[in-house]
Scaffold this motif. Structure first.
Motif, mmCIF file in Angstrom:
data_model
loop_
_atom_site.group_PDB
_atom_site.id
_atom_site.type_symbol
_atom_site.label_atom_id
_atom_site.label_comp_id
_atom_site.label_asym_id
_atom_site.label_seq_id
_atom_site.Cartn_x
_atom_site.Cartn_y
_atom_site.Cartn_z
ATOM 1 N N VAL A 85 87.464 92.220 55.035
ATOM 2 C CA VAL A 85 87.351 90.889 55.652
ATOM 3 C C VAL A 85 88.563 90.716 56.564
ATOM 4 N N ASP A 86 88.324 90.782 57.874
ATOM 5 C CA ASP A 86 89.416 90.581 58.846
ATOM 6 C C ASP A 86 89.573 89.113 59.214
ATOM 7 N N ILE A 87 88.455 88.385 59.139
ATOM 8 C CA ILE A 87 88.412 86.996 59.621
ATOM 9 C C ILE A 87 87.733 86.154 58.554
ATOM 10 N N LEU A 88 88.386 85.088 58.118
ATOM 11 C CA LEU A 88 87.753 84.143 57.191
ATOM 12 C C LEU A 88 87.660 82.788 57.882
ATOM 13 N N VAL A 89 86.467 82.234 57.926
ATOM 14 C CA VAL A 89 86.293 80.864 58.441
ATOM 15 C C VAL A 89 85.867 79.974 57.272
ATOM 16 N N ASN A 90 86.754 79.087 56.862
ATOM 17 C CA ASN A 90 86.474 78.137 55.788
ATOM 18 C C ASN A 90 85.820 76.908 56.385
ATOM 19 N N ASN A 91 84.487 76.920 56.383
ATOM 20 C CA ASN A 91 83.746 75.830 57.035
ATOM 21 C C ASN A 91 83.037 74.904 56.045
ATOM 22 N N ALA A 92 82.612 75.430 54.885
ATOM 23 C CA ALA A 92 81.810 74.617 53.956
ATOM 24 C C ALA A 92 82.553 73.337 53.614
ATOM 25 N N GLY A 93 81.838 72.229 53.662
ATOM 26 C CA GLY A 93 82.484 70.955 53.352
ATOM 27 C C GLY A 93 81.456 69.869 53.120
ATOM 28 N N ILE A 94 81.890 68.852 52.393
ATOM 29 C CA ILE A 94 81.019 67.701 52.131
ATOM 30 C C ILE A 94 81.793 66.425 52.425
ATOM 31 N N ILE A 95 81.047 65.316 52.498
ATOM 32 C CA ILE A 95 81.667 64.007 52.696
ATOM 33 C C ILE A 95 80.994 63.024 51.748
ATOM 34 N N ARG A 96 81.741 62.120 51.168
ATOM 35 C CA ARG A 96 81.183 61.045 50.330
ATOM 36 C C ARG A 96 81.710 59.720 50.875
ATOM 37 N N ARG A 97 80.793 58.776 51.095
ATOM 38 C CA ARG A 97 81.178 57.482 51.668
ATOM 39 C C ARG A 97 80.982 56.375 50.642
ATOM 40 N N ASP A 98 82.014 55.548 50.451
ATOM 41 C CA ASP A 98 81.882 54.352 49.618
ATOM 42 C C ASP A 98 83.078 53.441 49.892
ATOM 43 N N ASP A 99 82.908 52.158 49.540
ATOM 44 C CA ASP A 99 84.020 51.217 49.715
ATOM 45 C C ASP A 99 85.200 51.651 48.851
ATOM 46 N N LEU A 100 86.383 51.482 49.399
ATOM 47 C CA LEU A 100 87.608 51.914 48.718
ATOM 48 C C LEU A 100 87.713 51.348 47.296
ATOM 49 N N LEU A 101 87.384 50.078 47.133
ATOM 50 C CA LEU A 101 87.630 49.422 45.852
ATOM 51 C C LEU A 101 86.703 49.903 44.743
ATOM 52 N N GLN A 102 85.653 50.583 45.103
ATOM 53 C CA GLN A 102 84.768 51.114 44.055
ATOM 54 C C GLN A 102 84.601 52.619 44.150
ATOM 55 N N PHE A 103 85.455 53.268 44.930
ATOM 56 C CA PHE A 103 85.321 54.715 45.136
ATOM 57 C C PHE A 103 85.483 55.434 43.800
ATOM 58 N N SER A 104 84.563 56.321 43.464
ATOM 59 C CA SER A 104 84.534 56.904 42.115
ATOM 60 C C SER A 104 85.370 58.177 42.010
ATOM 61 N N GLU A 105 85.745 58.500 40.783
ATOM 62 C CA GLU A 105 86.476 59.740 40.516
ATOM 63 C C GLU A 105 85.595 60.939 40.887
ATOM 64 N N GLU A 106 84.305 60.802 40.635
ATOM 65 C CA GLU A 106 83.386 61.914 40.948
ATOM 66 C C GLU A 106 83.390 62.193 42.453
ATOM 67 N N ASP A 107 83.336 61.133 43.265
ATOM 68 C CA ASP A 107 83.347 61.306 44.723
ATOM 69 C C ASP A 107 84.718 61.816 45.209
ATOM 70 N N TRP A 108 85.751 61.494 44.478
ATOM 71 C CA TRP A 108 87.085 62.021 44.817
ATOM 72 C C TRP A 108 87.141 63.523 44.526
ATOM 73 N N ASP A 109 86.788 63.896 43.279
ATOM 74 C CA ASP A 109 86.932 65.294 42.853
ATOM 75 C C ASP A 109 85.990 66.224 43.626
ATOM 76 N N ALA A 110 84.756 65.775 43.847
ATOM 77 C CA ALA A 110 83.778 66.662 44.511
ATOM 78 C C ALA A 110 84.280 67.068 45.893
ATOM 79 N N VAL A 111 84.790 66.109 46.647
ATOM 80 C CA VAL A 111 85.240 66.397 48.011
ATOM 81 C C VAL A 111 86.544 67.207 47.995
ATOM 82 N N MET A 112 87.463 66.831 47.127
ATOM 83 C CA MET A 112 88.725 67.578 47.064
ATOM 84 C C MET A 112 88.491 69.022 46.624
#
Ligand code: NAP
Length: 251
Positions: A85-112
């Motif tokens: 492997v000479d070249i690695l492109v780290n492209n896979a990614g997700i996004i989770r949208r929610d209001d800050l005051l109710q943002f869940s731990e699950e949505d935090w951990d999944a994206v991180m």
């Protein structure tokens, strides 16, 4: 001596390449001469066909990158299929949208986990072989939210800001070993990831009003930067986050 953008003889690994930006990058790397391994959870049928149509070899590796469990296997399968492997492109990614005051731990951990933790450990695993061979290129897909905070996407902003940080951290340690590590910060690109924004009439208008180029980006708009950062033409570029955003950050 001519400046070389050629990837002839190189082997690339691209994550999340069944669609969108990852697909455009994987095909462009093949067009520039690289054999390409794809790692992702969905079948990249179309991408395989597009790569094979360029005459390059394509290896498909099934992997759910929401945890680091498959990381070493992905590198091993890419090396088994392409020799290295000479070249690695780290492209896979997700996004989770929610209001800050109710943002869940699950949505935090999944994206991180997907956008930052796997990116780091896959890079680490790939970098070992690159260091052994005395060279390599890692290209991370960052975001405008590497620079900005966004709205209703705190874990995405944290992860993509982290991508900017680890890009520089990896670049500093790997530069003496001949490995360059850079990131691309795409602007607003029409893909599955931004379908909700494109479908929201108000947000769509607000976004278009701010982009000097006056249009959403196409995944192919990202591909040229990826080929540059994967090629010998960028050998003195490292630790950089290159915005490909139609001028958004310039406003
Ligand atoms: P996309 O069409 O949703 O593509 C995301 C890719 O990541 C897909 O191949 C997806 O596979 C894969 N993926 C997600 N979770 C995965 C997992 N657990 N395991 C394996 N693969 C996984 O979106 P895109 O816009 O092309 O996004 C590509 C990258 O660009 C992402 O890192 C995104 O954050 C970044 N980006 C996009 C924009 C934009 O405007 N579109 C702007 C800035 C940054 P599935 O199809 O199976 O979900």
């Amino acid at each position: 001596m001519a400046i070389s953008f050629s990837l002839a003889g190189k082997a690339a690994l691209v994550t999340g390449a069944n669609t969108g930006i990852g697909q455009a990058i994987a095909v462009a790397l093949a067009e520039a001469g690289a054999d390409v391994a794809l790692a992702g959870r969905s079948e990249p049928t179309e991408t395989i066909a597009l790569i094979e149509a360029t005459g390059r070899k394509c290896v498909n590796i099934k992997a759910d990158l929401s945890s680091i469990e498959p990381v070493q296997r992905v590198i091993d399968e890419a090396v088994a299929g392409l020799g290295k492997v000479d070249i690695l492109v780290n492209n896979a990614g997700i996004i989770r949208r929610d209001d800050l005051l109710q943002f869940s731990e699950e949505d935090w951990d999944a994206v991180m986990d997907t956008n930052l933790k796997t990116l780091f450990f896959l890079s680490q695993a790939a970098a070992k072989g690159m260091v052994e061979r005395g060279g390599g290129k890692i290209v991370n897909i960052a975001s405008l939210l590497t620079f900005q905070g966004g709205i209703r996407v705190p874990s995405y902003a944290a992860a993509k800001s982290g991508v900017g940080g680890v890009t520089k951290a990896m670049a500093n340690e790997l530069a003496p070993k001949g490995v360059q590590v850079n990131a691309i910060a795409p602007g607003y690109i029409s893909t599955n990831n931004t379908a909700a924004l494109q479908g929201d009439e108000t947000r769509n208008r607000q976004i278009l009003e701010r982009i000097p180029t006056g249009r959403w980006g196409d995944p192919k708009d990202i591909a040229g930067a990826a080929v540059f950062l994967a090629s010998p033409a960028s050998d003195y570029v490292t630790g950089h986050v290159l915005a490909v955003d139609g001028g958004w950050l310039a406003r």
